[in-house]
Scaffold this motif. Structure first.
Motif, PDB file in Angstrom:
ATOM      1  N   ALA A   3      36.108  47.760  38.834  1.00 47.64           N
ATOM      2  CA  ALA A   3      36.841  47.189  39.963  1.00 47.64           C
ATOM      3  C   ALA A   3      38.234  46.723  39.534  1.00 47.64           C
ATOM      4  CB  ALA A   3      36.047  46.023  40.561  1.00 47.64           C
ATOM      5  N   VAL A   4      38.324  46.113  38.336  1.00 50.04           N
ATOM      6  CA  VAL A   4      39.623  45.663  37.842  1.00 50.04           C
ATOM      7  C   VAL A   4      40.547  46.856  37.597  1.00 50.04           C
ATOM      8  CG1 VAL A   4      40.769  44.557  35.887  1.00 50.04           C
ATOM      9  CG2 VAL A   4      38.737  43.516  36.879  1.00 50.04           C
ATOM     10  N   HIS A   5      39.982  47.921  37.073  1.00 52.41           N
ATOM     11  CA  HIS A   5      40.778  49.131  36.866  1.00 52.41           C
ATOM     12  C   HIS A   5      41.314  49.660  38.198  1.00 52.41           C
ATOM     13  CE1 HIS A   5      42.151  52.940  35.291  1.00 52.41           C
ATOM     14  NE2 HIS A   5      41.299  53.602  36.053  1.00 52.41           N
ATOM     15  N   ASN A  64      45.206  44.213  33.615  1.00 52.13           N
ATOM     16  CA  ASN A  64      44.989  44.812  32.297  1.00 52.13           C
ATOM     17  C   ASN A  64      44.342  43.818  31.334  1.00 52.13           C
ATOM     18  OD1 ASN A  64      45.997  47.323  32.970  1.00 52.13           O
ATOM     19  ND2 ASN A  64      48.103  46.798  32.432  1.00 52.13           N
ATOM     20  N   GLU A  65      44.803  42.563  31.381  1.00 51.53           N
ATOM     21  CA  GLU A  65      44.200  41.551  30.517  1.00 51.53           C
ATOM     22  C   GLU A  65      42.729  41.334  30.874  1.00 51.53           C
ATOM     23  OE1 GLU A  65      46.562  38.084  30.890  1.00 51.53           O
ATOM     24  OE2 GLU A  65      48.319  38.920  29.871  1.00 51.53           O
ATOM     25  N   ILE A  66      42.454  41.298  32.180  1.00 51.34           N
ATOM     26  CA  ILE A  66      41.058  41.126  32.608  1.00 51.34           C
ATOM     27  C   ILE A  66      40.226  42.324  32.187  1.00 51.34           C
ATOM     28  CG2 ILE A  66      39.551  40.935  34.631  1.00 51.34           C
ATOM     29  CD1 ILE A  66      41.785  39.395  36.014  1.00 51.34           C
ATOM     30  N   THR A  67      40.809  43.524  32.263  1.00 49.20           N
ATOM     31  CA  THR A  67      40.082  44.729  31.846  1.00 49.20           C
ATOM     32  C   THR A  67      39.723  44.659  30.373  1.00 49.20           C
ATOM     33  OG1 THR A  67      41.240  46.021  33.521  1.00 49.20           O
ATOM     34  CG2 THR A  67      40.200  47.235  31.728  1.00 49.20           C
ATOM     35  N   VAL A  78      29.114  43.614  34.610  1.00 49.45           N
ATOM     36  CA  VAL A  78      30.376  43.629  33.862  1.00 49.45           C
ATOM     37  C   VAL A  78      31.009  45.008  33.931  1.00 49.45           C
ATOM     38  CG1 VAL A  78      31.352  43.466  31.535  1.00 49.45           C
ATOM     39  CG2 VAL A  78      29.797  41.703  32.353  1.00 49.45           C
ATOM     40  N   GLU A  79      30.172  46.041  33.824  1.00 47.89           N
ATOM     41  CA  GLU A  79      30.714  47.397  33.937  1.00 47.89           C
ATOM     42  C   GLU A  79      31.335  47.615  35.313  1.00 47.89           C
ATOM     43  OE1 GLU A  79      27.650  50.122  33.014  1.00 47.89           O
ATOM     44  OE2 GLU A  79      27.476  49.557  30.899  1.00 47.89           O
TER      45      GLU A  79
END
Length: 542
Positions: free
Chosen positions: A482-484, A267-270, A476-477
């Motif tokens: 990917a992080v999500h 979540n922090e990375i997102t 970045v998008e």
């Protein structure tokens, strides 16, 4: 075992060789009887050989084998001697090779070597001493040649037979070794069967104990361990199983804790990637505008550079024309100087003409005076003198007039030379100024061209940077998406881990923000903003 097999074969072979010697012992006396030769020596010798062989064979061993070998080879020698002088005497030599081959059944290399040695000694000795007992002819050279040939064949056969005996011994030894291995394998198999029967009983007990624990493990219950001790070496299996269950329980607890940490980190990375995405888009837009403005400046500088190049061409062309005009002025000055010089020369010539006219006038006056003195006779000469004086006066007047005009022309020429000189000086100054202007214009054109080239490179770099920035924005998008997805996977992982019932003492999962918590919920799933995932508490001012 190998020695017993070989000894048995030797014992049978000894009997066979002895029987062959006994059978062959009857041939020499019979041949002597049929050929009306003394029969007693052959019978006595054959009987002696057989008796010696039978006596030696009773004791067995190496001596018995050598004795029957000697009896067999001696009997063959007697057969050859009994055929003395007969055409078959040479054919009887084949019995030596047959007898030597028969000795192989003794499986004794010494017996083979003894037989071959007896034949060799007999052939060499009889060929020299009593050739009639071995060869039908009495020629010593021929007999020795035959002995040598027979010796070569005998040696070849002996070598082959020795190799055969060695191979036979090796085969027997190999068979004996194989039989020993089979016997040992059977013993080990029986021992293994006994151990297997003993272990089967212990395995039944172990399987029964493991079945219940594995059933719990199949239901994701990691809290059960085996307390009952297993018999013998199987107790180590129980210890290892309990250790594995405990470690697995601790590992799953640690994985669950790490899943919580991964979810919070995701979540922090997102949130960070959302902020980075917005900044990257802003940077990309600004960079795109900068690239457009820089492109316009580059176009303007290119136009200025082209204009400077054209000005440089015009200045160069003007400088060339000025230099050409200077050359023309210099040529005009030179021509004026030449005209002035020629005017001076003409004045000198007119002075001479004036002097000639003055002298002619004097002469005409003198001629008139002389004609007057002559009277009537000098009238015609007086007329001529008058005409000459008139011509001289006209010439003097014309010369004076020309001199005045040339003097006026010389003044004008001097003025023209002075003016042309001034024009030449002015053109020289103009040429120098044009040279300086050309230098400045060339420097300006070169500098403008370098600026245009530098702006082109900067423009290319900005365009490339704009493209890379756009790519970074897209990346970045993708990274945010990917992080999500990673956060969703960690949620599923924790839900899967929560299905296990951990053993007592296993460390419970906890959140980084609350180390003492035993039940941790995952952060809310990020919301989608402008096509990108964004946490609910994300600040727009980042």
């Amino acid at each position: 075992m190998t020695a017993g097999v070989i000894e048995g074969a030797r014992s049978k072979g000894q009997k066979i060789v002895l029987c062959a010697a006994v059978l062959l012992a009857a041939i020499p006396p019979l041949v002597a009887l049929l050929r009306s030769m003394p029969m007693l020596p052959y019978a006595a010798t054959s009987l002696g050989l057989i008796v010696l062989a039978i006596a030696a064979s009773r004791g067995g061993g190496q001596v018995a084998r050598l004795a029957v070998t000697t009896a067999l080879m001696g009997t063959v020698m007697l057969i050859t001697a009994s055929l003395r002088g007969h055409p078959w005497q040479l054919d009887s030599h084949m019995l030596y090779f047959a007898a030597l081959a028969g000795i192989v059944v003794l499986v004794d290399i010494r017996a083979l070597l003894l037989g071959a040695g007896l034949v060799a000694v007999q052939h060499v000795a009889f060929s020299v001493a009593v050739p009639s007992l071995i060869y039908p002819a009495a020629d010593l050279v021929t007999n020795l040649q035959r002995a040598a040939f027979h010796g070569v064949v005998l040696v070849a056969e002996a070598v082959a037979l020795v190799y055969t005996v060695l191979l036979r011994q090796k085969q027997v030894a190999q068979a004996d070794a194989d039989q020993a291995r089979v016997t040992q394998a059977l013993a080990e198999a029986q021992k293994s069967k006994a151990l297997a029967d003993e272990a089967q009983a212990g395995q039944a007990e172990v399987v029964t104990a493991l079945r219940g624990t594995l059933a719990k493990l199949a239901d994701r219950d990691l809290s059960g361990v085996i307390e009952q001790e297993f018999p013998g070496e199987y107790d180590q299996l129980r210890t290892d199983f309990n250790t594995a269950i405990t470690q697995l329980s601790e590992t799953i607890a640690e994985v669950t804790a790490r899943a919580v940490d991964l979810a919070e980190g995701a979540n922090e990375i997102t949130e960070a990637t959302n902020d980075l995405s917005r900044r990257t888009e802003t940077q990309a837009a600004t960079l795109e505008e900068t690239a457009a403005a820089l492109d316009e400046i580059t176009s303007s500088v290119k136009l200025a550079a082209n204009g400077a190049s054209k000005v440089e061409e015009y200045v160069t062309e003007t400088k060339g024309k000025a230099r050409a005009s200077g050359d023309l002025v210099s040529a005009a000055v030179s021509a004026m100087s030449s005209i002035e010089k020629q005017s001076d020369e003409i004045q000198n010539i007119l002075s001479v003409i004036d002097d000639i006219a003055f002298q002619t006038n004097l002469l005409s006056l003198n001629a008139g005076v002389e004609a007057a003195r002559a009277g009537e006779a000098g009238k015609g000469f007086a007329v001529v003198a008058t005409e000459v004086r008139t011509l001289a006066q006209r010439s003097s007047e014309a010369a004076t007039d020309i001199k005045k005009k040339i003097s006026g022309s010389s003044e004008k020429v001097d003025e023209g030379v002075e003016m042309v000189s001034r024009v030449g000086t002015a053109l020289t100054d103009i040429i120098e100024r044009v040279d300086e202007i050309s230098t400045y214009v060339s420097e300006i054109a070169r500098t403008t061209a370098e600026q245009a080239q530098g702006l082109n490179e900067i423009n290319a770099g900005v365009v490339s940077l704009d493209r890379v920035t756009q790519q970074n924005a897209a990346m970045v998008e993708q990274c945010t998406a990917a992080v999500h997805s990673f956060g969703g996977h960690t949620r599923e992982l924790r839900l899967s881990m929560q299905r296990f019932e951990l053993a007592v003492g296993a460390r419970a999962p906890h959140s980084r923000s609350d180390p003492g918590s035993t039940v941790v919920a995952f952060p809310d799933e990020p919301r989608m903003v402008d096509g990108l995932p964004k946490p609910a508490n994300a600040s727009a001012g980042h």
